[in-house]
Design an enzyme around this catalytic site. Sequence first.
Site, PDB file in Angstrom:
ATOM      1  N   HIS A 453       0.819  -1.202   0.000  1.00  0.00           N
ATOM      2  CA  HIS A 453       0.000   0.000   0.000  1.00  0.00           C
ATOM      3  C   HIS A 453       0.858   1.258   0.000  1.00  0.00           C
ATOM      4  CE1 HIS A 453      -4.022  -1.899   1.339  1.00  0.00           C
ATOM      5  NE2 HIS A 453      -3.879  -1.832   0.040  1.00  0.00           N
ATOM      6  N   ASP A 714      -3.477  -8.790 -18.814  1.00  0.00           N
ATOM      7  CA  ASP A 714      -3.864 -10.201 -18.832  1.00  0.00           C
ATOM      8  C   ASP A 714      -3.198 -10.954 -19.968  1.00  0.00           C
ATOM      9  OD1 ASP A 714      -5.536 -10.881 -16.632  1.00  0.00           O
ATOM     10  OD2 ASP A 714      -6.983  -9.440 -17.400  1.00  0.00           O
ATOM     11  N   ARG A 724      -0.210 -12.510 -12.604  1.00  0.00           N
ATOM     12  CA  ARG A 724       0.157 -11.095 -12.440  1.00  0.00           C
ATOM     13  C   ARG A 724       0.114 -10.649 -10.990  1.00  0.00           C
ATOM     14  NH1 ARG A 724      -5.098  -8.230 -15.406  1.00  0.00           N
ATOM     15  NH2 ARG A 724      -4.798  -6.455 -14.042  1.00  0.00           N
ATOM     16  N   CYS A 761      -5.454  -0.906 -23.968  1.00  0.00           N
ATOM     17  CA  CYS A 761      -5.849  -0.279 -22.701  1.00  0.00           C
ATOM     18  C   CYS A 761      -5.115  -0.910 -21.526  1.00  0.00           C
ATOM     19  CB  CYS A 761      -7.363  -0.376 -22.497  1.00  0.00           C
ATOM     20  SG  CYS A 761      -7.954  -2.062 -22.444  1.00  0.00           S
TER      21      CYS A 761
HETATM   22  C1  PEP Z   1      -5.698  -5.818 -19.028  1.00  0.00           C
HETATM   23  O1  PEP Z   1      -5.817  -7.000 -18.697  1.00  0.00           O
HETATM   24  O2  PEP Z   1      -4.716  -5.363 -19.643  1.00  0.00           O
HETATM   25  C2  PEP Z   1      -6.746  -4.849 -18.663  1.00  0.00           C
HETATM   26  C3  PEP Z   1      -6.718  -3.620 -19.111  1.00  0.00           C
HETATM   27  O3  PEP Z   1      -7.701  -5.290 -17.806  1.00  0.00           O
HETATM   28  P1  PEP Z   1      -7.494  -5.379 -16.207  1.00  0.00           P
HETATM   29  O4  PEP Z   1      -6.144  -4.867 -15.900  1.00  0.00           O
HETATM   30  O5  PEP Z   1      -8.584  -4.578 -15.611  1.00  0.00           O
HETATM   31  O6  PEP Z   1      -7.654  -6.842 -15.990  1.00  0.00           O
HETATM   32 MG    MG Z   2      -7.753  -7.693 -17.985  1.00  0.00          MG
END
Ligand code: PEP
Ligand code: MG
Length: 832
Positions: A453, A714, A724, A761
Amino acid sequence: MADLIITAPVKGWAAPLEEVPDLVFADRMMGDGVAIHPTGSTIHAPCDGTVIAIHAARHAVTLRSEEGAEILIHTGLDTVALGGEGFKALVTDGATVSRGDPLIEFDIDTVAQRARSLVTPVIITNADDFQIVKRTTGQMVGVGEALMTVKAIGAGQRIWVSDDAAVLSRSAIVPLVHGIHARPAARLGECARNFEAEVEIVKGDKRANVRSAVSLMGLGVKMGDQITIEGRGNDARAAIEAVGDLLTSGMGETGAETARSPEAIIASDVPEGTLAGVTASSGIAIGKTAWLAVASVAVDRDGKGIAEENSSLSAALSKVRQSIANASAKGNDAQRNILEAHLAFLDDADLLATAHKHVGEGRSAAFAWLSAIGDQIAILQNSGNARMAERSDDLKDLEQQVLLALTGGEAPIQNFAPDTILLAEDLLPSQIIALDLQNVKGIALAHGGPTSHVAILAASMNVPSLAAMGDALKSVAAGSMVVLDADAGLLHVNPDDCHMAAHRARLAQASEREADALKTAQNNCHSADGTRIEIFANLGSIQDARLASELGAEGSGLLRTEFLFMGRASAPDEDEQLTSYQGIADAMEGKPIIVRLLDIGGDKPAPYLNLGAEKNPVLGLRGIRVGLAHPELLESQIRAILRVQPLGQCRIMVPMIASLSELRPVQAVVEKVRTDLGITDAIKVGVMIETPAAAATADLIATEADFLSVGTNDLTQYALAMDRENPSVAGGIDALHPAVLRLIAQSCKGGAQHERQVGVCGGLASDPLGIPLLIGLGVTELSVTAAFVPKAKAMVRQLNIPACAKLAEQAMRLSSAADIRLLVRKFIEELN
Ligand code: PEP
Ligand code: MG
């Protein structure tokens, strides 16, 4: 043996070997070295020695130095095919030569026209016995100028059995430019965990277990240091070979990136007194150190009566609750989330029951509180899960706050001088929230980790921070002048004037660039060659939307809706969702928003959905699989999204699909809701490319999806088979891995075939080293963290798409993320 200097055999531009467009050289199959793009036309001896072989096609020559190093100079690529045309040998096999003697002459025009490339690798072929400890790249070199410095490892020294027959050892010279810092430490640990044997690295009289990144960093191993790798146990020989090979491979950090500029001075010559840590929050800060003052509180064991102690405990808890609530009201999003968790801990029924039980047994309230919360801290710390252990900070924080409230003590008030770099063994969340940011410019901690944190808070407050620096941090005296380079994971203590000037120049450049980026943040973004690249922001709340709008985001490429569904007893109904989405849409002032359907499951729990315990939750019911299993939830979310005004501002994105069969039922629900609501316009429904399956079939998916957006977080996890959320594999999980880049390339190609826009994204879009590669691969929308929008725009404006496409091609031929990072860093340096 003294170091052997290998001088440039031909005039030209020296470049890292990994840039050679031939895997035999780039992957170091022939050995390690440096490449030269020649501008001269004679190959000269790079050292004194004997000619072992001059190739029949006269394009390549191998020398053996007096020390035994074997050096191959290979003029151009595929030049063997010229059969000697354009080449003239000036020496014969067995000739004794001195440094600088001419060996081969070549007709530069003929070879340039006929060969694949003129690039000339200079390779140490017996790399097992000789190691490069310094190399010159990224600049012109003249014949006779130093190209590499080579050290003998010593064949006999390589593996030997010590007096204790159960211990096997191997010596090595560390070629890593920053020494063994966090990333190599993590990779070495990862390698050692493949074996049963205990493996230690010994430097002087200090030793560290290779599996512990923190103790490894604590050795303070620097470039050029000689270390010993010791192994004990059944597979010790294989283990020390593997760890040694990984270490001496350089792990992509052999200094090839250290070419010029302030960065070059800083990185190529890590001065004495530099400590390594893990980046908790990026950035650079310069200042004088101050150690955090620590409160000391005396606690009586026995109480003054059950009623009195219980009432003191209740009063103290109320006081702390109030002070947390006040801080939360003033805090940013990250602070509020953490402080709300603290409030929940303070109300934890089991914790309070245990504390009152101790009071009932005659203990003082303070003693009872310490015992009760101490048990919980111990449980987290011994959970065997590093992430849980990091969370024990939150409980320690409450332990301290309630204790101070009970004893009437105050947290020590510390006045910091301007430009302070705060040093502490550890920092509690409440301490960082209360920091005087006018004066504290950076933080270095002996403990802590990148996912704690404190790290999240430091990043949210924009304070450059390093964690996990180990006991070595304690040697830094208060009042020392330091440069905290969190980007590089280094704390430079009392740097000399030359380094200090270089760091100051870099800091000034960075803040100047930041200010310039802000000035143009509201303008639309085009690359240097005029291609429109949309810079969007990822959102999770209305606060994010306000910030994104303020900083020039042109829309949102990812609205994470799951936050609305988490940490509560039941799902939000359609109206509650509508209010939330509408608020965000309003804050974005009509700009497009891609609303991601609920992405829950895996690491994002929602207990009311009763998803059941799964053995591998990230491979189980998560993302759209949950929506398809709960059609009522899916429909109510789609209805809420389609009711947002103005119609069309929101598009819909489907998370985690692996095949078209998961998209079609969602499209059917969208159609149904559209008809129910009497909407006549078409609604855009796109998909996230987050599974290797989706990337590999992007051409098929793009026939039915309106747009694609790559979720690199992901996609990396699934491509590399690395969780992750698991800190043990954190050192290896890097979205710049060539496998991930190739999957992104496939996604872009699939999208382009059907004229579908491809965005990104995931976190790679917010990584400055990711941006040139992504737009080079054909991505035209980057959705980044709100704070990064101005920098992302400034960066894209400098980039030329064809050059980025070439860079991406080159990157995908490299074999590791580390090598790709070096390549892109160099590309960016050349832009500046
Ligand atoms: C990703 O997996 O890159 C993504 C943008 O989704 P999240 O990080 O919310 O799983
Ligand atoms: Mg994701």
